[in-house]
Design an enzyme around this catalytic site. Sequence first.
Site, PDB file in Angstrom:
ATOM      1  N   CYS A  36     -50.825   3.246  76.302  1.00 43.25           N
ATOM      2  CA  CYS A  36     -50.810   4.700  76.353  1.00 43.25           C
ATOM      3  C   CYS A  36     -51.216   5.204  74.974  1.00 43.25           C
ATOM      4  O   CYS A  36     -50.725   4.727  73.957  1.00 43.25           O
ATOM      5  CB  CYS A  36     -49.390   5.161  76.684  1.00 43.25           C
ATOM      6  SG  CYS A  36     -49.023   6.838  76.181  1.00 43.25           S
ATOM      7  N   LYS A  50     -25.868 -42.550  83.447  1.00 45.97           N
ATOM      8  CA  LYS A  50     -26.131 -43.670  82.546  1.00 45.97           C
ATOM      9  C   LYS A  50     -25.161 -44.806  82.855  1.00 45.97           C
ATOM     10  O   LYS A  50     -23.987 -44.545  83.144  1.00 45.97           O
ATOM     11  CB  LYS A  50     -25.917 -43.251  81.081  1.00 45.97           C
ATOM     12  CG  LYS A  50     -26.782 -42.102  80.628  1.00 45.97           C
ATOM     13  CD  LYS A  50     -26.427 -41.649  79.213  1.00 45.97           C
ATOM     14  CE  LYS A  50     -27.334 -40.477  78.819  1.00 45.97           C
ATOM     15  NZ  LYS A  50     -26.966 -39.875  77.535  1.00 45.97           N
ATOM     16  N   ASP A  60     -30.947 -28.338  78.802  1.00 50.87           N
ATOM     17  CA  ASP A  60     -32.359 -28.006  78.702  1.00 50.87           C
ATOM     18  C   ASP A  60     -32.679 -27.471  77.310  1.00 50.87           C
ATOM     19  O   ASP A  60     -32.616 -26.284  77.049  1.00 50.87           O
ATOM     20  CB  ASP A  60     -32.694 -26.967  79.774  1.00 50.87           C
ATOM     21  CG  ASP A  60     -34.138 -27.081  80.200  1.00 50.87           C
ATOM     22  OD1 ASP A  60     -34.841 -27.963  79.689  1.00 50.87           O
ATOM     23  OD2 ASP A  60     -34.554 -26.275  81.043  1.00 50.87           O
ATOM     24  N   ASP A 101     -43.772 -32.512  86.470  1.00 56.93           N
ATOM     25  CA  ASP A 101     -43.247 -33.791  86.961  1.00 56.93           C
ATOM     26  C   ASP A 101     -44.092 -34.327  88.109  1.00 56.93           C
ATOM     27  O   ASP A 101     -44.338 -35.526  88.218  1.00 56.93           O
ATOM     28  CB  ASP A 101     -41.802 -33.624  87.437  1.00 56.93           C
ATOM     29  CG  ASP A 101     -40.850 -33.415  86.273  1.00 56.93           C
ATOM     30  OD1 ASP A 101     -39.809 -32.782  86.464  1.00 56.93           O
ATOM     31  OD2 ASP A 101     -41.172 -33.886  85.152  1.00 56.93           O
ATOM     32  N   TYR A 114     -25.508 -36.863  72.536  1.00 58.10           N
ATOM     33  CA  TYR A 114     -25.415 -37.730  73.706  1.00 58.10           C
ATOM     34  C   TYR A 114     -25.877 -39.165  73.456  1.00 58.10           C
ATOM     35  O   TYR A 114     -25.899 -39.976  74.372  1.00 58.10           O
ATOM     36  CB  TYR A 114     -26.152 -37.151  74.907  1.00 58.10           C
ATOM     37  CG  TYR A 114     -27.589 -36.741  74.666  1.00 58.10           C
ATOM     38  CD1 TYR A 114     -28.563 -37.661  74.310  1.00 58.10           C
ATOM     39  CD2 TYR A 114     -27.966 -35.402  74.813  1.00 58.10           C
ATOM     40  CE1 TYR A 114     -29.867 -37.273  74.090  1.00 58.10           C
ATOM     41  CE2 TYR A 114     -29.271 -35.001  74.599  1.00 58.10           C
ATOM     42  CZ  TYR A 114     -30.222 -35.945  74.238  1.00 58.10           C
ATOM     43  OH  TYR A 114     -31.495 -35.561  74.012  1.00 58.10           O
ATOM     44  N   ASP A 168     -41.596 -27.141  85.041  1.00 60.49           N
ATOM     45  CA  ASP A 168     -41.251 -28.554  84.865  1.00 60.49           C
ATOM     46  C   ASP A 168     -41.508 -29.326  86.145  1.00 60.49           C
ATOM     47  O   ASP A 168     -41.984 -30.457  86.130  1.00 60.49           O
ATOM     48  CB  ASP A 168     -39.782 -28.696  84.504  1.00 60.49           C
ATOM     49  CG  ASP A 168     -39.539 -28.282  83.076  1.00 60.49           C
ATOM     50  OD1 ASP A 168     -38.455 -28.517  82.560  1.00 60.49           O
ATOM     51  OD2 ASP A 168     -40.470 -27.710  82.474  1.00 60.49           O
ATOM     52  N   ARG A 175     -38.070 -35.007  68.360  1.00 61.17           N
ATOM     53  CA  ARG A 175     -38.539 -36.216  69.016  1.00 61.17           C
ATOM     54  C   ARG A 175     -40.034 -36.439  68.796  1.00 61.17           C
ATOM     55  O   ARG A 175     -40.487 -37.569  68.671  1.00 61.17           O
ATOM     56  CB  ARG A 175     -38.249 -36.123  70.519  1.00 61.17           C
ATOM     57  CG  ARG A 175     -38.665 -37.375  71.236  1.00 61.17           C
ATOM     58  CD  ARG A 175     -38.261 -37.331  72.675  1.00 61.17           C
ATOM     59  NE  ARG A 175     -38.921 -36.230  73.367  1.00 61.17           N
ATOM     60  CZ  ARG A 175     -38.732 -35.942  74.637  1.00 61.17           C
ATOM     61  NH1 ARG A 175     -37.874 -36.629  75.341  1.00 61.17           N
ATOM     62  NH2 ARG A 175     -39.367 -34.950  75.203  1.00 61.17           N
ATOM     63  N   LYS A 196     -32.756 -34.405  88.841  1.00 57.23           N
ATOM     64  CA  LYS A 196     -33.097 -33.012  88.556  1.00 57.23           C
ATOM     65  C   LYS A 196     -32.602 -32.065  89.649  1.00 57.23           C
ATOM     66  O   LYS A 196     -32.620 -32.402  90.831  1.00 57.23           O
ATOM     67  CB  LYS A 196     -34.626 -32.872  88.419  1.00 57.23           C
ATOM     68  CG  LYS A 196     -35.241 -33.697  87.282  1.00 57.23           C
ATOM     69  CD  LYS A 196     -34.900 -33.174  85.909  1.00 57.23           C
ATOM     70  CE  LYS A 196     -35.846 -32.128  85.387  1.00 57.23           C
ATOM     71  NZ  LYS A 196     -37.159 -32.566  85.007  1.00 57.23           N
ATOM     72  N   CYS A 216     -51.155   7.501  81.294  1.00 54.15           N
ATOM     73  CA  CYS A 216     -49.808   6.976  81.109  1.00 54.15           C
ATOM     74  C   CYS A 216     -48.891   7.528  82.203  1.00 54.15           C
ATOM     75  O   CYS A 216     -48.857   8.745  82.417  1.00 54.15           O
ATOM     76  CB  CYS A 216     -49.286   7.387  79.727  1.00 54.15           C
ATOM     77  SG  CYS A 216     -47.539   7.006  79.512  1.00 54.15           S
ATOM     78  N   CYS A 263     -46.307  10.070  80.223  1.00 55.80           N
ATOM     79  CA  CYS A 263     -46.719  11.301  79.539  1.00 55.80           C
ATOM     80  C   CYS A 263     -48.092  11.797  79.970  1.00 55.80           C
ATOM     81  O   CYS A 263     -48.505  12.882  79.578  1.00 55.80           O
ATOM     82  CB  CYS A 263     -46.689  11.103  78.028  1.00 55.80           C
ATOM     83  SG  CYS A 263     -48.045  10.082  77.426  1.00 55.80           S
ATOM     84  N   LYS A 308     -27.664 -32.520  82.150  1.00 53.75           N
ATOM     85  CA  LYS A 308     -28.920 -32.616  81.390  1.00 53.75           C
ATOM     86  C   LYS A 308     -29.207 -31.251  80.778  1.00 53.75           C
ATOM     87  O   LYS A 308     -29.631 -30.325  81.457  1.00 53.75           O
ATOM     88  CB  LYS A 308     -30.064 -33.041  82.302  1.00 53.75           C
ATOM     89  CG  LYS A 308     -31.355 -33.304  81.541  1.00 53.75           C
ATOM     90  CD  LYS A 308     -32.405 -33.933  82.439  1.00 53.75           C
ATOM     91  CE  LYS A 308     -33.626 -34.402  81.673  1.00 53.75           C
ATOM     92  NZ  LYS A 308     -34.341 -33.346  80.984  1.00 53.75           N
ATOM     93  N   GLU A 325     -23.539 -37.033  82.781  1.00 55.80           N
ATOM     94  CA  GLU A 325     -23.592 -35.960  81.776  1.00 55.80           C
ATOM     95  C   GLU A 325     -24.566 -34.914  82.273  1.00 55.80           C
ATOM     96  O   GLU A 325     -25.604 -35.265  82.810  1.00 55.80           O
ATOM     97  CB  GLU A 325     -24.157 -36.493  80.444  1.00 55.80           C
ATOM     98  CG  GLU A 325     -23.355 -37.576  79.806  1.00 55.80           C
ATOM     99  CD  GLU A 325     -24.132 -38.242  78.652  1.00 55.80           C
ATOM    100  OE1 GLU A 325     -25.194 -37.751  78.254  1.00 55.80           O
ATOM    101  OE2 GLU A 325     -23.641 -39.272  78.175  1.00 55.80           O
ATOM    102  N   GLU A 356     -43.665 -28.724  88.457  1.00 53.14           N
ATOM    103  CA  GLU A 356     -45.100 -28.959  88.644  1.00 53.14           C
ATOM    104  C   GLU A 356     -45.592 -30.065  87.703  1.00 53.14           C
ATOM    105  O   GLU A 356     -46.390 -30.917  88.081  1.00 53.14           O
ATOM    106  CB  GLU A 356     -45.891 -27.658  88.407  1.00 53.14           C
ATOM    107  CG  GLU A 356     -45.731 -26.670  89.549  1.00 53.14           C
ATOM    108  CD  GLU A 356     -46.181 -25.248  89.197  1.00 53.14           C
ATOM    109  OE1 GLU A 356     -46.030 -24.823  88.030  1.00 53.14           O
ATOM    110  OE2 GLU A 356     -46.675 -24.569  90.108  1.00 53.14           O
ATOM    111  N   CYS A 375     -45.405  10.654  73.628  1.00 59.35           N
ATOM    112  CA  CYS A 375     -44.993  10.030  74.886  1.00 59.35           C
ATOM    113  C   CYS A 375     -43.504   9.714  74.792  1.00 59.35           C
ATOM    114  O   CYS A 375     -43.082   8.965  73.908  1.00 59.35           O
ATOM    115  CB  CYS A 375     -45.785   8.749  75.133  1.00 59.35           C
ATOM    116  SG  CYS A 375     -45.175   7.809  76.547  1.00 59.35           S
TER     117      CYS A 375
END
Length: 672
Positions: free
Chosen positions: A429, A293, A123, A42, A230, A38, A142, A317, A411, A414, A121, A119, A40, A435
């Site tokens: 494997c 808010k 996620d 933003d 909210y 997020d 949304r 954030k 592997c 095994c 935030k 409030e 990056e 195995c």
Amino acid sequence: MNDSNIQQRTHERIYELRGLLKGHNYRYYVLDAPQITDAEYDQLLRELSDLETQLGEPIPDDSPTQTVGFKPDKAFSSRKHAIPMLSLANAFSDEEISDFVRRHKDILADDVQLTYIAEPKVDGLAINIYYEFGQMVFAATRGDGITGEDVTDNIRSVTGIPWSLTGHVPKKFEVRGEVYMSKASFAALNQKQQEAGEKVFANPRNAAAGSLRQLDASITASRKLSFFAYATGLNGEQFASSQSELLQKLEQQGFAIQETALLSDESAMFKHYQTWMEKRPTLDYEIDGMVFKVNDFKQQKLLGSVARSPRWAIAYKFPAEEVETIVEAITWQVGRTGVITPVANMKPVNVAGVMVSRATLHNIQELARKDVRMGDRVVIRRAGDVIPEVVKSLSIGEYKRAELTSIPKHCPVCGAAVEQEEGEAAIRCTGGLSCSAQLKERIKHFVSRDGFDIEGFGSKLAESLVDKGLMKTIADVFALDFDTLATWEGMGEKKITNLRLGIESRKHIALSRFIYALGIRHVGQATASALAKHFKTLSAVQKASEEDLIEINDVGPEVAASLIHFFAEEHNQQVLQQMFEYGVQVLDDETAEADGNHPLAGKTVVITGSFSNIKRNQAKILLQQLGAKVASAVSKNTDILIAGEKAGSKLKKAEELGVQVVDETQLLTWLS
Ligand code: IVH
């Protein structure tokens, strides 16, 4: 560089950023598989927004700075929002919060008293729920803010959302909020997904989004989503005059709401933000910042909105939960289907409150792309607070580094050869069930909750049974040597009895569960259910040709090939045969439902108090035979409390938690 050159550069970068951001929006919103963090995202969005301002040209409507999200998925019918669903502007520093407050003072009259509500935030993903005459009519995501996807069927299983409202509510009314997945549900889901060889979600938000957008509403329901309200959409202003009043009234209507605080100036906001940053790791859901808010709706209205977000609200954030450490070794882990995953073993560090020493590198492509080597300094992140992952190596470009980790040819468990299928990221494997690592994972999957659901058969037991040579195939679950088991430390009489009972009571199994439990590659719960529904019997599934199989919605050529391959293999046929000899009976889903799906099947019940017609212990055994889980303590996972005479603290707790309580009469009805 002259001015027109600079302008040209700016132009190009703007186009590039728009393209990039649209791609990321698509991965995030449609595929539920973001490629960047997020933070990056933003940063890119901010760069774009700054450049657009700098250029001063009209901004097209479809620029990511002007839109929210992505166009809805075609699979769900779309719903145009009566009132657009806006997003929030982000702040990353105290200064930006001061600017936010200053803007309000500039716009509103000097003597107005501003109060802010804080409030957390959450996620998750934003949802709009429409009620008419107090009844829930539809719910939509949304989407792009203008049009979302209809997820009404799926929303009904989300906790924290009442299906109907009472008292004074507008005739047409919309409530908005966030659907999210708790950390605990997320961990449980990912573990299941991993065991099933299915997609593991990067974080609870993606898991919530992926779970809400399931075509099969029962899958959504099994994923345990929650909601916090909210905001309102349509006619919200008729319902309350401030955010604090709104939340209070929504809570009275049965909506879940978060803890909030009223704050009167920016220094209180800074302090509040710090307090919650510390509180963050202790919450059982993820938050990624605090939302401030303006509390008063009239003031909100005066402040209005800019392109994609209101001027009266901002998201402050939190910094990402990433820390640095050193890689001590890169090892390889073998999963149920033989997939071999590179794992970074690191110097233990605390990431957001949890000690982490191992992190997945996903697959060899990721390992190569990230170029992580032994001795490297790396950034790790606890994705979704649960599966830690290596974000990047900080040692790239340094003079002295260890050699690249070589990809195993055998592997690590095994010693069988390793293969890589064309077009696949995974190496595997080829040892199959010889195995021990694969066998252990197979057994865990076989007995897991969505498979045979055998009570008392945990991961540790599965591992010991394989290590001590007591299990060679999954069929051996039904031929356990209990006498030997009884000699093991920690395996008391009670445990053995419970295990025996657990195994016995699950020998009659629904076809869909059975198919899923076999752990066939690419065959998860949804596919298993679709197969069971279509073919009705196991032999029909076994006999199905590729053409028969791909007729089913959920089954593509890859899945069909995997099924055919599985049933054609002689070893697998022998294992199935053996299970039947041990008394396993596969029933078609309807019959299983009719006799297995007693109202108590799968329910977690607790018994308390004394009964006049039956001993508590006997009741427990009978309940287990009906498919119920009998737990000893009441928790939020309890479905039903069966309370006899003189029920005490358990009854009180159940009532507090809103757990269903029944009496002895009901118990006897069920048992008969
Ligand atoms: S208010 C007009 N409050 O954050 C403002 N949003 O980045 C509408 N979110 O779309 C949103 N917690 O998905 C608001 N307490 C909260 C929130 C919250 C999480 C999400 C929501 C929104 C996104 C904006």
